[in-house]
Scaffold this active site. Structure first.
Site, PDB file in Angstrom:
ATOM      1  CE  LYS A 165      16.133  -7.069  18.142  1.00  0.00           C
ATOM      2  NZ  LYS A 165      17.346  -6.741  18.882  1.00  0.00           N
ATOM      3  CG  ASP A 193      18.806  -3.478  18.227  1.00  0.00           C
ATOM      4  OD1 ASP A 193      19.553  -2.701  17.599  1.00  0.00           O
ATOM      5  OD2 ASP A 193      19.107  -4.670  18.473  1.00  0.00           O
ATOM      6  CD  GLU A 218      21.644  -2.904  21.100  1.00  0.00           C
ATOM      7  OE1 GLU A 218      21.941  -2.893  22.311  1.00  0.00           O
ATOM      8  OE2 GLU A 218      21.219  -3.910  20.511  1.00  0.00           O
ATOM      9  CG  ASP A 241      24.405  -5.124  19.318  1.00  0.00           C
ATOM     10  OD1 ASP A 241      25.336  -5.907  19.237  1.00  0.00           O
ATOM     11  OD2 ASP A 241      23.220  -5.491  19.274  1.00  0.00           O
ATOM     12  CE  LYS A 265      23.285  -9.713  19.663  1.00  0.00           C
ATOM     13  NZ  LYS A 265      22.972  -8.291  19.443  1.00  0.00           N
TER      14      LYS A 265
HETATM   15 MG    MG Z   1      21.230  -5.107  18.864  1.00  0.00          MG
END
Ligand code: MG
Length: 367
Positions: A165, A193, A218, A241, A265
């Site tokens: 992240k 991400d 991402e 995403d 997701k």
């Molecule tokens: Mg993500």
């Protein structure tokens, strides 16, 4: 077959470590989890879960799931849970939008639909290419040192796919990316991400400064418009995403060439029924996939694993085991568990896992 009762349960799932998203922008400590049990007139029972990743991550709200189910329940009672397209339409007519509130119902219906013939959900969906699937880590660290520490913790447990992240200060992000890339084993797959955190100029700054590394980002910016605007200005592969919510998003990304990877997701896109269409769009356009729960227990992980098993392995980049980040376990000893950085789907009918009801708080019954 008819749905005769919807029982709604709630529990808070505690994260083992407080989790920082995107360079410390958002902090998460517990997840508000909703579980739904569907009873039928033929004795078959299905379980679903809806656990958003907090309420600051994307437009999804734990209590909103329960409110949505309260609104939809009268329309679902008496319907055949095996007819998942009819259930989808019934929910859409009763409550437009609110995909995250529909996902647990969809999941429970697939559980029943697959239990009826005694097949795993993946098999019933038409393909089971098999698992184990590699689990993507979730490295919510802030500094170079913390990033190394968290990555080492995952590597010790066999993880070969990582979601690091980033999305804080661009210069600090560049330093973290360069450090991770300098120390990465060749065989590992690493995704950076951003979780929407960068402005367009910040995204360009980092993407251009790391062009020699060929790394993948991402969700670098907030919207698909942002991602489209940047597209001609950098060379980095992109995964989308948070901006992949509806089928229309998926078709736009594919048609306009906005990403090389879909981050699917299940709770965000409204469950298996809708996610399967996105999978097909991805496969038709040479787009690879990460498939995962938005958050939650072993139930949510298992649902994602069923969809993942329907994707040819060469197009599946990884899954996720949110269960590994929690101190609470609502289905002790049941369901797929992380083993050497991978999740394996058992050959069990339906979803293949259900919670221990005694570990949940019943909050509503509709019959
Ligand atoms: Mg993500």
């Amino acid at each position: 077959m008819k749905i005769t009762r919807l029982t709604v349960f709630q529990t808070d799932l505690t994260l083992e470590h407080p989790y920082w998203l995107s360079g410390g922008r958002l902090k998460f400590e517990t997840l508000d989890a909703t579980f739904v049990k569907l009873d039928t007139d033929q004795g078959l029972v299905g379980w679903g879960e809806g656990t958003p990743w907090g309420h600051t991550y994307v437009p999804a709200h734990g209590p909103g799931i329960r409110a949505g189910i309260e609104t939809m329940a009268p329309f679902l009672l008496g319907r055949d849970p095996r007819k998942t397209l009819d259930i989808e339409r019934t929910m859409d007519l009763a409550l437009p939008g609110h995909l995250y509130a529909k996902a647990p119902i969809d999941m429970a219906c697939w559980d029943i639909k697959a239990h009826a013939p005694g097949l795993p959900i993946a098999d019933l969906m038409g393909a089971n290419f098999g698992t184990p699937a590699p689990i993507a880590s979730s490295v919510g660290a802030k500094t170079v040192e913390e990033t190394r520490t968290v990555l080492a913790r995952y590597r010790d447990r066999g993880y070969i796919v990582h979601s690091v992240k980033i999305g804080g200060d661009p210069n600090r992000d560049i330093a973290r990316i360069r450090d991770v890339e300098a120390h990465r084993p060749k065989a590992e797959r690493i995704l950076y991400d951003v979780n929407r955190a960068w402005t367009r100029q910040q995204a360009l700054q980092v993407m251009r400064a790391t062009e020699d590394l060929g790394v993948m980002y991402e969700q670098p910016c907030e919207t698909l418009d942002d991602i489209a605007a940047l597209r001609p200005l950098h060379a980095a592969p992109v995964s989308v995403d948070e901006s992949l919510v509806t089928l229309q998003d998926a078709t736009r990304i594919a048609r306009d060439g906005l990403a090389e990877v879909f981050g699917l997701k299940l709770n965000r896109v409204g469950g298996l029924t809708r996610a399967a269409r996105m999978r097909d769009i991805a496969l038709a356009h040479g787009i690879d996939m990460f498939v995962m729960a938005t958050g939650g227990s072993v139930l949510a992980d298992t649902e994602a694993l069923h969809l993942a098993a329907t994707i040819p392995p060469e197009h599946l980049l990884g899954v996720w085991a949110c269960q590994d980040m929690l101190t609470d376990d609502i289905a002790p000893g049941r369901g797929p568990r992380a083993t050497n950085g991978h999740l394996h789907l058992a050959d069990a009918p339906g979803l293949g896992v259900h919670p221990d009801e005694h570990l949940l708080t019943k909050v509503a019954t509709y019959a």
